[in-house]
Design an enzyme around this catalytic site. Sequence first.
Site, PDB file in Angstrom:
ATOM      1  N   CYS A   1      -4.525  -1.665  -1.710  1.00  0.00           N
ATOM      2  CA  CYS A   1      -4.751  -0.238  -1.913  1.00  0.00           C
ATOM      3  C   CYS A   1      -5.713  -0.104  -3.084  1.00  0.00           C
ATOM      4  O   CYS A   1      -5.464  -0.667  -4.165  1.00  0.00           O
ATOM      5  CB  CYS A   1      -3.409   0.417  -2.252  1.00  0.00           C
ATOM      6  SG  CYS A   1      -3.530   2.116  -2.807  1.00  0.00           S
TER       7      CYS A   1
ATOM      8  N   ASP B   1       0.880  -1.176   0.000  1.00  0.00           N
ATOM      9  CA  ASP B   1       0.000   0.000   0.000  1.00  0.00           C
ATOM     10  C   ASP B   1       0.916   1.224   0.000  1.00  0.00           C
ATOM     11  O   ASP B   1       2.141   1.097   0.139  1.00  0.00           O
ATOM     12  CB  ASP B   1      -0.882  -0.006   1.264  1.00  0.00           C
ATOM     13  CG  ASP B   1      -1.806   1.215   1.359  1.00  0.00           C
ATOM     14  OD1 ASP B   1      -2.437   1.563   0.354  1.00  0.00           O
ATOM     15  OD2 ASP B   1      -1.866   1.839   2.444  1.00  0.00           O
ATOM     16  N   SER B   2       0.308   2.405  -0.101  1.00  0.00           N
ATOM     17  CA  SER B   2       1.095   3.632  -0.021  1.00  0.00           C
ATOM     18  C   SER B   2       1.628   3.850   1.394  1.00  0.00           C
ATOM     19  O   SER B   2       2.609   4.549   1.590  1.00  0.00           O
ATOM     20  CB  SER B   2       0.218   4.820  -0.420  1.00  0.00           C
ATOM     21  OG  SER B   2      -0.913   4.876   0.433  1.00  0.00           O
TER      22      SER B   2
ATOM     23  N   GLU C   1      -3.069   8.993   8.096  1.00  0.00           N
ATOM     24  CA  GLU C   1      -1.606   8.786   8.145  1.00  0.00           C
ATOM     25  C   GLU C   1      -0.972   9.664   9.222  1.00  0.00           C
ATOM     26  O   GLU C   1      -0.006   9.288   9.852  1.00  0.00           O
ATOM     27  CB  GLU C   1      -0.955   9.161   6.825  1.00  0.00           C
ATOM     28  CG  GLU C   1      -0.746   8.151   5.749  1.00  0.00           C
ATOM     29  CD  GLU C   1      -0.092   6.811   6.060  1.00  0.00           C
ATOM     30  OE1 GLU C   1       0.977   6.762   6.713  1.00  0.00           O
ATOM     31  OE2 GLU C   1      -0.620   5.803   5.597  1.00  0.00           O
TER      32      GLU C   1
ATOM     33  N   HIS D   1      -7.286   2.691   4.049  1.00  0.00           N
ATOM     34  CA  HIS D   1      -7.038   3.466   5.267  1.00  0.00           C
ATOM     35  C   HIS D   1      -8.316   3.605   6.117  1.00  0.00           C
ATOM     36  O   HIS D   1      -8.242   3.798   7.325  1.00  0.00           O
ATOM     37  CB  HIS D   1      -6.555   4.883   4.939  1.00  0.00           C
ATOM     38  CG  HIS D   1      -5.099   4.979   4.563  1.00  0.00           C
ATOM     39  ND1 HIS D   1      -4.601   4.465   3.401  1.00  0.00           N
ATOM     40  CD2 HIS D   1      -4.051   5.549   5.219  1.00  0.00           C
ATOM     41  CE1 HIS D   1      -3.296   4.720   3.343  1.00  0.00           C
ATOM     42  NE2 HIS D   1      -2.933   5.376   4.430  1.00  0.00           N
TER      43      HIS D   1
ATOM     44  N   CYS E   1     -11.131   2.621   0.391  1.00  0.00           N
ATOM     45  CA  CYS E   1      -9.746   3.000   0.632  1.00  0.00           C
ATOM     46  C   CYS E   1      -9.343   2.201   1.860  1.00  0.00           C
ATOM     47  O   CYS E   1     -10.078   2.183   2.863  1.00  0.00           O
ATOM     48  CB  CYS E   1      -9.616   4.496   0.895  1.00  0.00           C
ATOM     49  SG  CYS E   1      -7.957   4.981   1.437  1.00  0.00           S
TER      50      CYS E   1
HETATM   51  N1  DGL Z   1      -4.940   3.115   1.055  1.00  0.00           N
HETATM   52  C1  DGL Z   1      -5.005   3.562  -0.277  1.00  0.00           C
HETATM   53  C2  DGL Z   1      -6.273   3.257  -0.996  1.00  0.00           C
HETATM   54  O1  DGL Z   1      -6.897   2.256  -0.673  1.00  0.00           O
HETATM   55  C3  DGL Z   1      -4.311   4.832  -0.676  1.00  0.00           C
HETATM   56  C4  DGL Z   1      -4.523   6.072   0.074  1.00  0.00           C
HETATM   57  C5  DGL Z   1      -3.561   7.119  -0.467  1.00  0.00           C
HETATM   58  O2  DGL Z   1      -2.352   6.876  -0.393  1.00  0.00           O
HETATM   59  O3  DGL Z   1      -4.040   8.124  -1.013  1.00  0.00           O
HETATM   60  O4  DGL Z   1      -6.658   3.920  -1.922  1.00  0.00           O
END
Ligand code: DGL
Length: 276
Positions: free
Chosen positions: A82, A19-20, A163, A197, A195
């Site tokens: 992600c 993931d990022s 984050e 996150h 997402c």
């Molecule tokens: N967790 C990621 C997603 O599912 C990326 C969030 C990001 O880095 O903008 O899209």
Amino acid sequence: MSNIQNLKHQPTAPIGVFDSGIGGLTVAHAIKALMPHENMIYFGDTAHLPYGDKSEAAIQAYSIKIANILLQKGCKVIVIACNSASSAAYELLKEYVRKEAYVINVIDPMVDFITKQFGGKTIGLIGTKRTVQSAIYLRKISEKKSGVILKTLATPLLAPMIEEGFFNNQISKDIIAQYLSDSNLSGLDALVLACTHYPLIRKEIEEYYAGKVAILDSSDVVSSFIKYQLAELGLLNTESNSTSRFYVSDYTDAFEASTRLFFGQNVHLECMRLWD
Ligand code: DGL
């Protein structure tokens, strides 16, 4: 899945997850909860976070670099944990990796789940700009002809906010309420957290809707899908003493703290730059 055959790995080979940043830890955690014997390698591309504001080409380049690292480490499966990278780079990565590993994205298992469980219902979806602008959920859901009406909203502040450790406080509550009160998201039966996150703010989202809207988070759906696929391939690891290793492209305290939150105090974070 086109690259399902001819995998030459042993069941003890690790599952690679990327993931990022910390978002994919929600998926990694669900994988370990369901399959505690699996070895895991996690890569958080903290140097390039957030992915949601990046171009498709940039995310594809990062994803290929990360896939190379995970392949070098002998991963049997690469999980794109992600949504932004799943929407931008899944098809490319599948082609690139070919027979070397099995590639799983977080979108297809969720689309299957929604269309089977919520046919004819009105579903909202929040995600990054990259995911929402790609319209990939709209396309994949309409292909299934299940009568689901999908209403989408980009919520670009949420991943950076998480984050930075802003959740379960007044700032996050206000930002979440501002987004969820958008008229694009009215009259929902369920809301997809598109997402990885967002499970970290799931409780606050549930509180906003006071139980009137079902909240759908892909981590459980995706981990069940992975378990099913590994069993089909004869690649489920049954040996004990599994290990998890965590890599980041740029060390951050926030990442280390979140990793420990999910995986305990013994987590050791290694830094590996993508372009060294
Ligand atoms: N967790 C990621 C997603 O599912 C990326 C969030 C990001 O880095 O903008 O899209």
